[in-house]
Enzyme design. Sequence first.
Site, PDB file in Angstrom:
ATOM      1  CG  ASN A   9      -1.723   1.232   1.397  1.00  0.00           C
ATOM      2  OD1 ASN A   9      -1.769   2.066   0.483  1.00  0.00           O
ATOM      3  ND2 ASN A   9      -2.376   1.388   2.536  1.00  0.00           N
ATOM      4  CD1 TRP A  10       3.389   0.968  -2.830  1.00  0.00           C
ATOM      5  CD2 TRP A  10       3.337   2.041  -4.795  1.00  0.00           C
ATOM      6  NE1 TRP A  10       4.024   0.174  -3.755  1.00  0.00           N
ATOM      7  CE2 TRP A  10       4.002   0.807  -4.976  1.00  0.00           C
ATOM      8  CE3 TRP A  10       3.188   2.883  -5.900  1.00  0.00           C
ATOM      9  CZ2 TRP A  10       4.517   0.401  -6.211  1.00  0.00           C
ATOM     10  CZ3 TRP A  10       3.694   2.482  -7.132  1.00  0.00           C
ATOM     11  CH2 TRP A  10       4.353   1.254  -7.277  1.00  0.00           C
ATOM     12  CE  LYS A  11      -0.109   3.165   4.818  1.00  0.00           C
ATOM     13  NZ  LYS A  11      -0.079   3.255   6.268  1.00  0.00           N
ATOM     14  CG  HIS A  96      -5.887   1.788   5.255  1.00  0.00           C
ATOM     15  ND1 HIS A  96      -5.419   2.715   6.156  1.00  0.00           N
ATOM     16  CD2 HIS A  96      -4.868   0.921   5.053  1.00  0.00           C
ATOM     17  CE1 HIS A  96      -4.166   2.422   6.470  1.00  0.00           C
ATOM     18  NE2 HIS A  96      -3.806   1.333   5.814  1.00  0.00           N
ATOM     19  CD  GLU A  98      -2.937   5.347   6.853  1.00  0.00           C
ATOM     20  OE1 GLU A  98      -2.934   5.367   5.619  1.00  0.00           O
ATOM     21  OE2 GLU A  98      -2.027   4.827   7.533  1.00  0.00           O
ATOM     22  CD  GLU A 168      -3.246  -2.409   7.360  1.00  0.00           C
ATOM     23  OE1 GLU A 168      -2.118  -2.595   6.899  1.00  0.00           O
ATOM     24  OE2 GLU A 168      -3.937  -1.415   7.082  1.00  0.00           O
ATOM     25  N   GLY A 174       2.665   2.429  10.779  1.00  0.00           N
ATOM     26  CA  GLY A 174       3.607   3.538  10.619  1.00  0.00           C
ATOM     27  C   GLY A 174       4.338   3.912  11.895  1.00  0.00           C
ATOM     28  CB  SER A 209       5.425  -1.664  11.983  1.00  0.00           C
ATOM     29  OG  SER A 209       5.006  -0.337  12.274  1.00  0.00           O
TER      30      SER A 209
HETATM   31  P1  13P Z   1       3.159   0.500   7.651  1.00  0.00           P
HETATM   32  O1  13P Z   1       3.652  -0.806   7.079  1.00  0.00           O
HETATM   33  O2  13P Z   1       3.888   1.689   7.136  1.00  0.00           O
HETATM   34  O3  13P Z   1       3.034   0.445   9.134  1.00  0.00           O
HETATM   35  O4  13P Z   1       1.643   0.675   7.086  1.00  0.00           O
HETATM   36  C1  13P Z   1       0.756  -0.367   7.219  1.00  0.00           C
HETATM   37  C2  13P Z   1      -0.456  -0.060   6.442  1.00  0.00           C
HETATM   38  O5  13P Z   1      -1.240   0.780   6.818  1.00  0.00           O
HETATM   39  C3  13P Z   1      -0.681  -0.797   5.195  1.00  0.00           C
HETATM   40  O6  13P Z   1      -1.967  -0.600   4.722  1.00  0.00           O
END
Ligand code: 13P
Length: 248
Positions: A9-11, A96, A98, A168, A174, A209
């Site tokens: 997931n590149w966000k 997600h 976020e 998650e 993160g 993470s």
């Molecule tokens: P990180 O791997 O940066 O913690 O992010 C996880 C995530 O939200 C994947 O969707």
Amino acid sequence: MRRPLIVGNWKMNGSRHSSIELADNIARHFSAGDGRVECAVCPPHVFLADVASALGGSSVGLGAQDVSQFEQGAYTGDVSAAMLAEFSCTYVLVGHSERRACFGETSSQVAAKFLAAQGEGLTPILCVGETLAERQADRTLEVIAEQIDAVVEAAGLDALTSAVVAYEPVWAIGTGEVASPAQAQEILAFIRARLGEKANTVRLLYGGSVNAENAAQLFEQHDIDGALVGGAALQAEQFMTICQMAET
Ligand code: 13P
């Protein structure tokens, strides 16, 4: 029995140029071995077309990070499931944390997005997870159950068993603070049990993470079928290492 799946997931990161470069690197170096591991990347919407062509004929799949709950019409800024399908997406993240936290998405909206995605033949990756406060208040299972049940109620249990579910924990995203393999296994076993008798074939991912140092231990767990990777998916080499770890 369940084919491991690693999703990047590149966000909201990178540029058009860096996204093409990353996709190209992954496509060139991804050796699916005997086809045991499946891998996919989810770039920002605006880079989907470029990334799709960079992935070319490779076996790396393409996904989107979000989808509209609506089919079409006056929904400024939204992107429909049909549009994503047109750009070769096969996966889409829904719910997600976020999206839930920054954009106020509710579990019923997430369920509507899930249905919209499946309606166009996309495979939703339903993301669920508790916050630190919820975990500390011993509400983890209750929160996960609510997030899963909202989709089961809207779409039915069978619909969920043809999707992917990613656990998650919000406190692990993160932060560098990965859930212990035992913690992740406990919640994923709970999710599998909740999905009923057909759940044995459903792929369940852990996210939060994940990196090349901790992935192997996570993949040893019985109910962890792969990972949803954020930060570490932005470096081709590290992402490839994680994919390789899922092969064994
Ligand atoms: P990180 O791997 O940066 O913690 O992010 C996880 C995530 O939200 C994947 O969707």
